[in-house]
Design an enzyme around this catalytic site. Structure first.
Site, PDB file in Angstrom:
ATOM      1  N   ARG A   1     -86.168 -97.822   3.425  1.00  0.00           N
ATOM      2  CA  ARG A   1     -87.118 -98.818   2.923  1.00  0.00           C
ATOM      3  C   ARG A   1     -86.725 -99.273   1.516  1.00  0.00           C
ATOM      4  O   ARG A   1     -85.579 -99.152   1.115  1.00  0.00           O
ATOM      5  CB  ARG A   1     -88.527 -98.224   2.998  1.00  0.00           C
ATOM      6  CG  ARG A   1     -88.899 -97.860   4.445  1.00  0.00           C
ATOM      7  CD  ARG A   1     -90.300 -97.346   4.548  1.00  0.00           C
ATOM      8  NE  ARG A   1     -91.255 -98.341   4.051  1.00  0.00           N
ATOM      9  CZ  ARG A   1     -92.521 -98.048   3.761  1.00  0.00           C
ATOM     10  NH1 ARG A   1     -92.983 -96.821   3.923  1.00  0.00           N
ATOM     11  NH2 ARG A   1     -93.320 -98.990   3.314  1.00  0.00           N
TER      12      ARG A   1
ATOM     13  N   PRO B   1    -102.698 -91.012  -1.610  1.00  0.00           N
ATOM     14  CA  PRO B   1    -103.324 -92.337  -1.593  1.00  0.00           C
ATOM     15  C   PRO B   1    -102.956 -93.190  -0.390  1.00  0.00           C
ATOM     16  O   PRO B   1    -101.805 -93.194   0.057  1.00  0.00           O
ATOM     17  CB  PRO B   1    -102.814 -92.984  -2.887  1.00  0.00           C
ATOM     18  CG  PRO B   1    -101.624 -92.192  -3.293  1.00  0.00           C
ATOM     19  CD  PRO B   1    -101.853 -90.804  -2.791  1.00  0.00           C
ATOM     20  N   ASN B   2    -103.976 -93.864   0.104  1.00  0.00           N
ATOM     21  CA  ASN B   2    -103.871 -94.852   1.195  1.00  0.00           C
ATOM     22  C   ASN B   2    -103.618 -94.235   2.572  1.00  0.00           C
ATOM     23  O   ASN B   2    -103.545 -94.961   3.563  1.00  0.00           O
ATOM     24  CB  ASN B   2    -102.787 -95.902   0.884  1.00  0.00           C
ATOM     25  CG  ASN B   2    -103.133 -96.694  -0.356  1.00  0.00           C
ATOM     26  OD1 ASN B   2    -104.232 -97.250  -0.431  1.00  0.00           O
ATOM     27  ND2 ASN B   2    -102.256 -96.719  -1.335  1.00  0.00           N
TER      28      ASN B   2
ATOM     29  N   TYR C   1     -96.226 -97.016   9.671  1.00  0.00           N
ATOM     30  CA  TYR C   1     -96.953 -95.748   9.716  1.00  0.00           C
ATOM     31  C   TYR C   1     -97.567 -95.411  11.070  1.00  0.00           C
ATOM     32  O   TYR C   1     -98.134 -94.321  11.220  1.00  0.00           O
ATOM     33  CB  TYR C   1     -98.033 -95.755   8.622  1.00  0.00           C
ATOM     34  CG  TYR C   1     -97.463 -96.024   7.246  1.00  0.00           C
ATOM     35  CD1 TYR C   1     -96.430 -95.238   6.732  1.00  0.00           C
ATOM     36  CD2 TYR C   1     -97.930 -97.088   6.470  1.00  0.00           C
ATOM     37  CE1 TYR C   1     -95.885 -95.490   5.485  1.00  0.00           C
ATOM     38  CE2 TYR C   1     -97.391 -97.341   5.209  1.00  0.00           C
ATOM     39  CZ  TYR C   1     -96.376 -96.546   4.721  1.00  0.00           C
ATOM     40  OH  TYR C   1     -95.829 -96.792   3.492  1.00  0.00           O
TER      41      TYR C   1
ATOM     42  N   ASN D   1     -98.033 -84.931   2.008  1.00  0.00           N
ATOM     43  CA  ASN D   1     -97.583 -86.319   1.991  1.00  0.00           C
ATOM     44  C   ASN D   1     -98.275 -86.932   0.785  1.00  0.00           C
ATOM     45  O   ASN D   1     -99.469 -87.264   0.841  1.00  0.00           O
ATOM     46  CB  ASN D   1     -97.966 -87.054   3.279  1.00  0.00           C
ATOM     47  CG  ASN D   1     -97.424 -88.478   3.287  1.00  0.00           C
ATOM     48  OD1 ASN D   1     -96.942 -88.965   2.270  1.00  0.00           O
ATOM     49  ND2 ASN D   1     -97.517 -89.145   4.432  1.00  0.00           N
TER      50      ASN D   1
ATOM     51  N   ALA E   1     -97.593 -92.786  -2.291  1.00  0.00           N
ATOM     52  CA  ALA E   1     -96.850 -93.437  -3.381  1.00  0.00           C
ATOM     53  C   ALA E   1     -96.625 -92.513  -4.578  1.00  0.00           C
ATOM     54  O   ALA E   1     -95.663 -92.702  -5.341  1.00  0.00           O
ATOM     55  CB  ALA E   1     -97.597 -94.691  -3.819  1.00  0.00           C
TER      56      ALA E   1
ATOM     57  N   ARG F   1    -103.213 -99.607   8.488  1.00  0.00           N
ATOM     58  CA  ARG F   1    -102.310 -99.964   7.383  1.00  0.00           C
ATOM     59  C   ARG F   1    -100.856-100.065   7.866  1.00  0.00           C
ATOM     60  O   ARG F   1    -100.324 -99.087   8.410  1.00  0.00           O
ATOM     61  CB  ARG F   1    -102.434 -98.817   6.386  1.00  0.00           C
ATOM     62  CG  ARG F   1    -101.472 -98.842   5.274  1.00  0.00           C
ATOM     63  CD  ARG F   1    -101.493 -97.540   4.493  1.00  0.00           C
ATOM     64  NE  ARG F   1    -100.559 -97.666   3.411  1.00  0.00           N
ATOM     65  CZ  ARG F   1     -99.885 -96.682   2.879  1.00  0.00           C
ATOM     66  NH1 ARG F   1    -100.060 -95.448   3.297  1.00  0.00           N
ATOM     67  NH2 ARG F   1     -99.039 -96.905   1.909  1.00  0.00           N
TER      68      ARG F   1
ATOM     69  N   HIS G   1     -93.222 -87.335   5.161  1.00  0.00           N
ATOM     70  CA  HIS G   1     -93.488 -88.778   5.180  1.00  0.00           C
ATOM     71  C   HIS G   1     -93.474 -89.268   6.618  1.00  0.00           C
ATOM     72  O   HIS G   1     -92.627 -88.824   7.416  1.00  0.00           O
ATOM     73  CB  HIS G   1     -92.440 -89.557   4.372  1.00  0.00           C
ATOM     74  CG  HIS G   1     -92.427 -89.149   2.941  1.00  0.00           C
ATOM     75  ND1 HIS G   1     -93.415 -89.526   2.065  1.00  0.00           N
ATOM     76  CD2 HIS G   1     -91.591 -88.355   2.254  1.00  0.00           C
ATOM     77  CE1 HIS G   1     -93.169 -88.984   0.890  1.00  0.00           C
ATOM     78  NE2 HIS G   1     -92.069 -88.265   0.980  1.00  0.00           N
TER      79      HIS G   1
ATOM     80  N   GLU H   1     -92.452 -81.282   1.999  1.00  0.00           N
ATOM     81  CA  GLU H   1     -92.748 -82.712   1.788  1.00  0.00           C
ATOM     82  C   GLU H   1     -92.677 -83.444   3.137  1.00  0.00           C
ATOM     83  O   GLU H   1     -91.743 -83.228   3.909  1.00  0.00           O
ATOM     84  CB  GLU H   1     -91.702 -83.282   0.830  1.00  0.00           C
ATOM     85  CG  GLU H   1     -91.846 -84.766   0.573  1.00  0.00           C
ATOM     86  CD  GLU H   1     -90.732 -85.280  -0.361  1.00  0.00           C
ATOM     87  OE1 GLU H   1     -89.910 -84.477  -0.850  1.00  0.00           O
ATOM     88  OE2 GLU H   1     -90.695 -86.504  -0.563  1.00  0.00           O
TER      89      GLU H   1
END
Ligand code: DQA
Length: 150
Positions: free
Chosen positions: A112, A15-16, A28, A79, A82, A23, A105, A103
């Site tokens: 964060r 998502p996103n 990012y 990735n 969320a 964004r 990111h 995985e």
């Protein structure tokens, strides 16, 4: 690298990640998802690997993509956005397919908010890359090809 079959890797974005480039660029970066996919394709060519890309904002679609990868791909780079921090369903899908998963990111999730410090995926992944922006994907791709070539 000498190999008599072509490795195929699925790169999944959750998502996103379809709005990358617009964004929260301080986290990012300014590259959009197409630009990141293009960089991955360039590296894949160099490594003699085939890639398929999937992006979805929906948890069930991500589960479907993981399940369908079993007969088409040798590895998954994901990735999960969320859903990394919430989704048992994605973990179960990974456990169900018996494919190696890396995985990824863009940001360093441990630098964060506290809620990003836990990943449901890390314990079921062979490894992870985070904090290097688009380069996280490229490092993961190299790692997956190396892992599959062993
Ligand atoms: C992300 C980190 C997640 O915490 C966040 O929800 C994202 C992007 C990253 O690539 O840094 O959507 O996965």
């Amino acid at each position: 690298m000498e190999r008599n079959f072509v490795i195929s890797i699925l790169i999944i974005n959750g998502p996103n990640l379809n709005i990358l480039g617009k964004r929260e660029t301080h986290h990012y970066g300014i590259l959009d998802l197409n630009a990141i996919e293009q960089k991955c394709n360039e590296l894949a060519k160099e490594l003699g690997t085939e890639l398929e890309f999937i992006q979805s904002n929906h948890e069930g679609s991500l589960v479907d993509s993981i399940q369908l990868a079993q007969d088409k791909h040798q590895g998954i780079i994901i990735n999960a956005g969320a859903y990394t921090h919430t989704s048992v369903a994605i973990v179960d899908a990974v456990l169900g397919v018996k494919l190696p998963v890396i995985e990824v990111h863009l940001s360093n999730i441990y630098k964060r908010e506290y809620f990003r410090h836990h990943s449901y995926l890390s314990p079921v992944a062979i490894g992870g890359v985070f904090g290097f922006g688009a380069t996280s994907y490229l490092l993961a791709l190299r790692a997956m090809v190396d892992y599959l070539g062993r």
